[in-house]
Design a protein around this motif. Structure first.
Motif, PDB file in Angstrom:
ATOM      1  N   MET A  77      45.014  14.655   7.343  1.00  0.00           N
ATOM      2  CA  MET A  77      44.879  13.443   6.575  1.00  0.00           C
ATOM      3  C   MET A  77      43.743  12.598   7.150  1.00  0.00           C
ATOM      4  N   ARG A  78      42.876  12.136   6.306  1.00  0.00           N
ATOM      5  CA  ARG A  78      41.767  11.293   6.737  1.00  0.00           C
ATOM      6  C   ARG A  78      42.278   9.887   7.040  1.00  0.00           C
ATOM      7  N   LYS A  79      41.746   9.315   8.138  1.00  0.00           N
ATOM      8  CA  LYS A  79      42.115   7.957   8.515  1.00  0.00           C
ATOM      9  C   LYS A  79      40.852   7.188   8.852  1.00  0.00           C
ATOM     10  N   THR A  80      40.842   5.919   8.494  1.00  0.00           N
ATOM     11  CA  THR A  80      39.698   5.068   8.785  1.00  0.00           C
ATOM     12  C   THR A  80      39.389   5.090  10.276  1.00  0.00           C
ATOM     13  N   LYS A 114      38.307   7.647  12.138  1.00  0.00           N
ATOM     14  CA  LYS A 114      38.385   8.952  12.797  1.00  0.00           C
ATOM     15  C   LYS A 114      37.093   9.726  12.571  1.00  0.00           C
ATOM     16  N   LEU A 115      36.636  10.432  13.609  1.00  0.00           N
ATOM     17  CA  LEU A 115      35.469  11.290  13.468  1.00  0.00           C
ATOM     18  C   LEU A 115      35.803  12.352  12.444  1.00  0.00           C
ATOM     19  N   ASP A 116      34.997  12.439  11.389  1.00  0.00           N
ATOM     20  CA  ASP A 116      35.338  13.276  10.249  1.00  0.00           C
ATOM     21  C   ASP A 116      34.277  14.324   9.951  1.00  0.00           C
ATOM     22  N   TYR A 117      33.063  14.146  10.476  1.00  0.00           N
ATOM     23  CA  TYR A 117      31.972  15.032  10.092  1.00  0.00           C
ATOM     24  C   TYR A 117      30.878  14.892  11.135  1.00  0.00           C
ATOM     25  N   LEU A 118      30.102  15.937  11.351  1.00  0.00           N
ATOM     26  CA  LEU A 118      28.998  15.877  12.295  1.00  0.00           C
ATOM     27  C   LEU A 118      27.780  16.535  11.683  1.00  0.00           C
ATOM     28  N   GLU A 119      26.725  15.754  11.473  1.00  0.00           N
ATOM     29  CA  GLU A 119      25.467  16.318  10.988  1.00  0.00           C
ATOM     30  C   GLU A 119      24.581  16.632  12.185  1.00  0.00           C
ATOM     31  N   MET A 120      24.014  17.818  12.172  1.00  0.00           N
ATOM     32  CA  MET A 120      23.149  18.275  13.257  1.00  0.00           C
ATOM     33  C   MET A 120      21.745  18.483  12.707  1.00  0.00           C
ATOM     34  N   PRO A 121      20.720  18.191  13.502  1.00  0.00           N
ATOM     35  CA  PRO A 121      19.354  18.385  13.013  1.00  0.00           C
ATOM     36  C   PRO A 121      18.968  19.861  12.966  1.00  0.00           C
ATOM     37  N   ALA A 122      18.157  20.186  11.977  1.00  0.00           N
ATOM     38  CA  ALA A 122      17.586  21.535  11.843  1.00  0.00           C
ATOM     39  C   ALA A 122      16.234  21.393  11.153  1.00  0.00           C
ATOM     40  N   LEU A 130      24.309  13.269  14.060  1.00  0.00           N
ATOM     41  CA  LEU A 130      24.835  12.068  13.423  1.00  0.00           C
ATOM     42  C   LEU A 130      26.353  12.185  13.297  1.00  0.00           C
ATOM     43  N   PRO A 131      27.115  11.526  14.168  1.00  0.00           N
ATOM     44  CA  PRO A 131      28.564  11.482  13.976  1.00  0.00           C
ATOM     45  C   PRO A 131      28.879  10.686  12.718  1.00  0.00           C
ATOM     46  N   VAL A 132      29.809  11.190  11.924  1.00  0.00           N
ATOM     47  CA  VAL A 132      30.178  10.535  10.670  1.00  0.00           C
ATOM     48  C   VAL A 132      31.672  10.243  10.700  1.00  0.00           C
ATOM     49  N   LEU A 133      32.013   8.968  10.556  1.00  0.00           N
ATOM     50  CA  LEU A 133      33.398   8.529  10.524  1.00  0.00           C
ATOM     51  C   LEU A 133      33.842   8.390   9.070  1.00  0.00           C
ATOM     52  N   TYR A 134      35.146   8.379   8.844  1.00  0.00           N
ATOM     53  CA  TYR A 134      35.689   8.220   7.502  1.00  0.00           C
ATOM     54  C   TYR A 134      36.230   6.804   7.340  1.00  0.00           C
ATOM     55  N   SER A 135      36.251   6.307   6.113  1.00  0.00           N
ATOM     56  CA  SER A 135      36.855   5.007   5.801  1.00  0.00           C
ATOM     57  C   SER A 135      37.563   5.062   4.458  1.00  0.00           C
ATOM     58  N   ASP A 136      38.743   4.457   4.402  1.00  0.00           N
ATOM     59  CA  ASP A 136      39.446   4.283   3.124  1.00  0.00           C
ATOM     60  C   ASP A 136      38.826   3.160   2.309  1.00  0.00           C
ATOM     61  N   ASP A 137      38.143   2.210   2.967  1.00  0.00           N
ATOM     62  CA  ASP A 137      37.556   1.051   2.297  1.00  0.00           C
ATOM     63  C   ASP A 137      36.179   0.816   2.910  1.00  0.00           C
ATOM     64  N   ASN A 171      23.193   4.011  19.509  1.00  0.00           N
ATOM     65  CA  ASN A 171      23.604   5.258  18.871  1.00  0.00           C
ATOM     66  C   ASN A 171      23.772   5.040  17.380  1.00  0.00           C
ATOM     67  N   GLU A 172      23.214   5.950  16.568  1.00  0.00           N
ATOM     68  CA  GLU A 172      23.392   5.848  15.121  1.00  0.00           C
ATOM     69  C   GLU A 172      24.595   6.670  14.700  1.00  0.00           C
ATOM     70  N   LEU A 173      25.433   6.062  13.885  1.00  0.00           N
ATOM     71  CA  LEU A 173      26.590   6.712  13.284  1.00  0.00           C
ATOM     72  C   LEU A 173      26.581   6.396  11.799  1.00  0.00           C
ATOM     73  N   ALA A 174      27.374   7.141  11.050  1.00  0.00           N
ATOM     74  CA  ALA A 174      27.556   6.859   9.631  1.00  0.00           C
ATOM     75  C   ALA A 174      29.040   6.727   9.355  1.00  0.00           C
ATOM     76  N   VAL A 175      29.360   6.049   8.271  1.00  0.00           N
ATOM     77  CA  VAL A 175      30.734   5.941   7.788  1.00  0.00           C
ATOM     78  C   VAL A 175      30.702   6.315   6.321  1.00  0.00           C
ATOM     79  N   TRP A 176      31.614   7.195   5.902  1.00  0.00           N
ATOM     80  CA  TRP A 176      31.609   7.635   4.504  1.00  0.00           C
ATOM     81  C   TRP A 176      32.983   7.431   3.882  1.00  0.00           C
ATOM     82  N   SER A 177      32.991   7.459   2.548  1.00  0.00           N
ATOM     83  CA  SER A 177      34.205   7.376   1.760  1.00  0.00           C
ATOM     84  C   SER A 177      34.004   8.227   0.512  1.00  0.00           C
ATOM     85  N   GLU A 178      35.102   8.796   0.045  1.00  0.00           N
ATOM     86  CA  GLU A 178      35.037   9.589  -1.174  1.00  0.00           C
ATOM     87  C   GLU A 178      34.757   8.679  -2.365  1.00  0.00           C
ATOM     88  N   ASP A 179      34.233   9.277  -3.461  1.00  0.00           N
ATOM     89  CA  ASP A 179      33.958   8.498  -4.676  1.00  0.00           C
ATOM     90  C   ASP A 179      35.223   7.841  -5.192  1.00  0.00           C
TER      91      ASP A 179
END
Length: 113
Positions: free
Chosen positions: A1-4, A6-14, A62-69, A105-113
């Protein structure tokens, strides 16, 4: 279950055209599989979801966190002292924003549509 938060995704450079070689390496070394999203990005799901970004302008992980809002989380990040470097924008799969923490440090926060 996704929670605001929490580390949810990791983008790596290529970057610099290395995306095919990076995919080949992880396929051979660890049997990873990928989903391509155009010629410059592929995603993986190997325990922690993540992806490789072929854009040379993104040279760091780029660590990507999740958010409900997303709007509320952006407000809280700013109030806590984070600096918004990319305001909320849409991307395939949802919306997100980028910020830097007090250490730069740069991070991102994402939410589903």
């Amino acid at each position: 279950m996704r929670k605001t938060g929490k580390l949810d995704y990791l983008e790596m450079p290529a970057g610099n055209g290395s995306l095919p070689e990076v995919k080949h390496f992880y396929e051979k070394a660890f049997s990873w599989s990928f989903t391509d999203y155009g010629p410059g990005y592929c995603a993986f799901d190997e325990g922690l979801d993540g992806g490789f970004d072929g854009n040379p302008e993104n040279p760091k992980p780029l660590p990507v966190l999740y958010s409900d809002d997303l709007e509320e989380t952006q407000r809280v990040v700013e109030t806590a002292g984070g600096r918004i470097v990319k305001p909320i924008f849409s991307f395939p799969g949802g919306r997100r924003f980028h910020f830097t923490d007090p250490a730069g440090n740069e991070l991102a926060v994402w939410s589903e549509d």
